[in-house]
Design a protein around this motif. Sequence first.
Motif, PDB file in Angstrom:
ATOM      1  N   PHE A 150      43.348  30.287  25.365  1.00 13.53           N
ATOM      2  CA  PHE A 150      42.885  31.248  26.371  1.00 13.53           C
ATOM      3  C   PHE A 150      43.931  32.331  26.562  1.00 13.53           C
ATOM      4  O   PHE A 150      45.101  32.168  26.190  1.00 13.53           O
ATOM      5  N   LEU A 151      43.494  33.435  27.136  1.00 13.72           N
ATOM      6  CA  LEU A 151      44.367  34.551  27.504  1.00 13.72           C
ATOM      7  C   LEU A 151      44.576  34.506  29.013  1.00 13.72           C
ATOM      8  O   LEU A 151      43.686  34.098  29.761  1.00 13.72           O
ATOM      9  N   ALA A 152      45.755  34.952  29.472  1.00 15.29           N
ATOM     10  CA  ALA A 152      46.111  34.754  30.881  1.00 15.29           C
ATOM     11  C   ALA A 152      46.775  36.000  31.453  1.00 15.29           C
ATOM     12  O   ALA A 152      47.536  36.678  30.762  1.00 15.29           O
ATOM     13  N   PRO A 153      46.507  36.307  32.732  1.00 14.29           N
ATOM     14  CA  PRO A 153      47.095  37.496  33.353  1.00 14.29           C
ATOM     15  C   PRO A 153      48.366  37.188  34.141  1.00 14.29           C
ATOM     16  O   PRO A 153      48.466  36.168  34.823  1.00 14.29           O
ATOM     17  N   ASP A 154      49.332  38.081  34.059  1.00 13.62           N
ATOM     18  CA  ASP A 154      50.501  38.062  34.946  1.00 13.62           C
ATOM     19  C   ASP A 154      50.230  39.080  36.053  1.00 13.62           C
ATOM     20  O   ASP A 154      50.109  40.273  35.781  1.00 13.62           O
ATOM     21  N   VAL A 155      50.137  38.624  37.302  1.00 16.26           N
ATOM     22  CA  VAL A 155      49.593  39.450  38.380  1.00 16.26           C
ATOM     23  C   VAL A 155      50.661  39.678  39.462  1.00 16.26           C
ATOM     24  O   VAL A 155      51.133  38.716  40.071  1.00 16.26           O
ATOM     25  N   TYR A 156      50.990  40.933  39.697  1.00 19.25           N
ATOM     26  CA  TYR A 156      51.995  41.274  40.698  1.00 19.25           C
ATOM     27  C   TYR A 156      51.504  42.314  41.711  1.00 19.25           C
ATOM     28  O   TYR A 156      51.907  42.279  42.868  1.00 19.25           O
ATOM     29  N   PHE A 157      50.668  43.263  41.268  1.00 20.22           N
ATOM     30  CA  PHE A 157      50.291  44.375  42.131  1.00 20.22           C
ATOM     31  C   PHE A 157      48.792  44.626  42.064  1.00 20.22           C
ATOM     32  O   PHE A 157      48.096  44.133  41.183  1.00 20.22           O
ATOM     33  N   GLY A 158      48.315  45.415  43.019  1.00 20.73           N
ATOM     34  CA  GLY A 158      46.914  45.791  43.033  1.00 20.73           C
ATOM     35  C   GLY A 158      46.029  44.697  43.595  1.00 20.73           C
ATOM     36  O   GLY A 158      46.479  43.780  44.277  1.00 20.73           O
ATOM     37  N   ASP A 159      44.756  44.798  43.291  1.00 23.55           N
ATOM     38  CA  ASP A 159      43.764  43.849  43.753  1.00 23.55           C
ATOM     39  C   ASP A 159      43.774  42.653  42.805  1.00 23.55           C
ATOM     40  O   ASP A 159      43.266  42.725  41.683  1.00 23.55           O
ATOM     41  N   PHE A 160      44.349  41.526  43.241  1.00 25.19           N
ATOM     42  CA  PHE A 160      44.495  40.357  42.374  1.00 25.19           C
ATOM     43  C   PHE A 160      43.140  39.859  41.863  1.00 25.19           C
ATOM     44  O   PHE A 160      43.049  39.274  40.786  1.00 25.19           O
ATOM     45  N   GLU A 161      42.096  40.084  42.652  1.00 28.41           N
ATOM     46  CA  GLU A 161      40.792  39.549  42.258  1.00 28.41           C
ATOM     47  C   GLU A 161      40.245  40.222  41.010  1.00 28.41           C
ATOM     48  O   GLU A 161      39.466  39.607  40.256  1.00 28.41           O
ATOM     49  N   VAL A 162      40.661  41.435  40.735  1.00 33.35           N
ATOM     50  CA  VAL A 162      40.172  42.136  39.542  1.00 33.35           C
ATOM     51  C   VAL A 162      40.594  41.402  38.269  1.00 33.35           C
ATOM     52  O   VAL A 162      39.741  41.072  37.422  1.00 33.35           O
ATOM     53  N   PRO A 163      41.883  41.117  38.056  1.00 36.14           N
ATOM     54  CA  PRO A 163      42.228  40.347  36.853  1.00 36.14           C
ATOM     55  C   PRO A 163      41.723  38.911  36.894  1.00 36.14           C
ATOM     56  O   PRO A 163      41.369  38.355  35.849  1.00 36.14           O
ATOM     57  N   PHE A 164      41.689  38.276  38.069  1.00 29.64           N
ATOM     58  CA  PHE A 164      41.134  36.922  38.129  1.00 29.64           C
ATOM     59  C   PHE A 164      39.727  36.914  37.546  1.00 29.64           C
ATOM     60  O   PHE A 164      39.393  36.082  36.706  1.00 29.64           O
ATOM     61  N   LYS A 165      38.907  37.849  38.005  1.00 27.39           N
ATOM     62  CA  LYS A 165      37.529  37.908  37.520  1.00 27.39           C
ATOM     63  C   LYS A 165      37.468  38.314  36.053  1.00 27.39           C
ATOM     64  O   LYS A 165      36.703  37.748  35.262  1.00 27.39           O
ATOM     65  N   GLY A 166      38.293  39.300  35.679  1.00 31.59           N
ATOM     66  CA  GLY A 166      38.278  39.775  34.300  1.00 31.59           C
ATOM     67  C   GLY A 166      38.600  38.679  33.297  1.00 31.59           C
ATOM     68  O   GLY A 166      37.945  38.562  32.249  1.00 31.59           O
ATOM     69  N   TYR A 167      39.597  37.866  33.616  1.00 30.30           N
ATOM     70  CA  TYR A 167      39.980  36.794  32.690  1.00 30.30           C
ATOM     71  C   TYR A 167      39.049  35.592  32.796  1.00 30.30           C
ATOM     72  O   TYR A 167      38.788  34.930  31.792  1.00 30.30           O
ATOM     73  N   ALA A 168      38.528  35.304  33.982  1.00 34.93           N
ATOM     74  CA  ALA A 168      37.555  34.221  34.114  1.00 34.93           C
ATOM     75  C   ALA A 168      36.275  34.551  33.353  1.00 34.93           C
ATOM     76  O   ALA A 168      35.646  33.669  32.752  1.00 34.93           O
ATOM     77  N   ASP A 169      35.885  35.820  33.345  1.00 38.47           N
ATOM     78  CA  ASP A 169      34.660  36.234  32.665  1.00 38.47           C
ATOM     79  C   ASP A 169      34.799  36.229  31.145  1.00 38.47           C
ATOM     80  O   ASP A 169      33.799  36.097  30.424  1.00 38.47           O
ATOM     81  N   THR A 170      36.018  36.405  30.632  1.00 38.20           N
ATOM     82  CA  THR A 170      36.210  36.530  29.181  1.00 38.20           C
ATOM     83  C   THR A 170      36.894  35.315  28.564  1.00 38.20           C
ATOM     84  O   THR A 170      37.176  35.311  27.365  1.00 38.20           O
TER      85      THR A 170
END
Length: 533
Positions: free
Chosen positions: A308-328
């Motif tokens: 799987f691919l995974a996001p490193d999240v520090y700034f912005g709306d955290f839910e955007v990458p959570f959803k983006g990576y959960a969807d793909t």
Amino acid sequence: MKDHFIDPATGQLVVNGQPYLIRGIEVHNSTSSDADYLRPLWKRCADAGVNTVLAPVSWELVEPQEGGFDFHLVDAMLDGAREHALKLVLLWFGSWKNGSSSYTPTWVKLDPVRFPIQITEAGDPVDNLSPFSTANRDADAAAFAALMEHLARVDSREKTVIMVQVENEVGLLGAPRSYGADAVSAWADPVPASLAEALRGGASPYVQAPDEAPAPTWDRLTGEADRTAELFMAWHYASYIQHVAAAGQARYDIPLFANAWLDSIVPSEAESADVALAGGGAPGVFPSGGPLPHVSAAWKLAAPSIAFLAPDVYFGDFEVPFKGYADTNTTLFVPEMRADGHGISHSFLAIGKYGAIGVSPFGFDSLDDDASVDLRRTYAQLTALEKDILAAQPQGRVRGFRVSASQEVTLTLGRYEFVVRAHSERGDGEKFGYGLLLQSDGDTYIAAGDNFTLGWRSQDGQPVAVLKADELVDSKGELRPRRRLNGDETFSGTGIRIAQNPAPMHGFMHTSGIPSGVVRFSLYSLGNGPEPW
């Protein structure tokens, strides 16, 4: 059957035959380069409710001379983790780390003819190994294979290492694509047929492939030029990493993953350090070719050994990458995120709403006890609820949330709609609440988190109230009731408030907090009458 794997049916991580929820921390980049420096951290992790430590293994220290391998630091990490009943996720800092190649051995760095780096369009060299070079690829693969062979030899019985990250935040900074001779040659090659077909099916929001045979070359793709360059780099980074990953997995077959430095639009008022961490809106401002959702088709086709691919999240709306990576991806894991209250407050959102296998705040080793209060509190709750969460995730019986001062979140679970609001301003001056709601059995629920209030309404329109509510505490790995909650603690049966330090009622009357942050409550119908909320 494998001992550690990603369950294809649920997306959950399985460790020693059981679903596993990562309560992780990632140490600083240089912490694991010295066993004595790392030693005091193991107990601190265990005491904080951490069950998994993410720690780098760098190519330069593993193979200081070509063909001469040194795994004493890996062995020290295994010993320290085992002594404190912790698991490890090792981070292979090989050819790339954060868009550069600073972790390669000196014998690689000092021989750019044999081990070429990338070149910009202007002809300037970039401190980034070329992903088009078979010499670079094969040298990295040999070192990674040696690491995995060592793990198979020394850890196949204890199974302390549960996953390995291959490279770290790969991609090219400073330009959308490389212009070295090897890159120019690759640009003239046909687009791989599988990728061209995926593009025709809408795999990219930015790039399309014409319907022509044979497959078009990269310059024949249509869409945004920089995004085509990014996709080109993604395919070649992923192909290189596939070769490295496959060489290691042939020696020891445990889950492998890749992480990403995110793309984002950074507000103009952001500090320069924030800009560096948050990326930007264009390839090359963020590392071009990294494993981002919009190029995930290239990564999945070119690197099937990466689970799987995974996001490193520090700034912005955290839910955007959570959803983006959960969807793909079938699996969401957050290997890096902010370790302050702002970052930790998104843990339940990732796990409860997007089914994450865990989270891992970065840099725990530099936090004192005051700075790690949110982490320790959240991990205590995740420890207490781990079995319930893992059972509820595949059945859709859990909801995670984070709610700010201006928000109201509505969750539907079972027969009820639940309304979540932030409770009061925190000590850090920000007003937000966070937590999860889990359906335990029928009309019985468990709520956990901090600084929020929970109300409800029946979907059939009947007014609803609390039948009974108990604060739960962890006792030897099992939840047990402590206080029966009523009166002020349940708004006289009309709601649930979970806050460690609740705001005074009426501005002067102090009320009891919920130190454990975990409440089990049952609801019942009142018949006809006004809704409690």
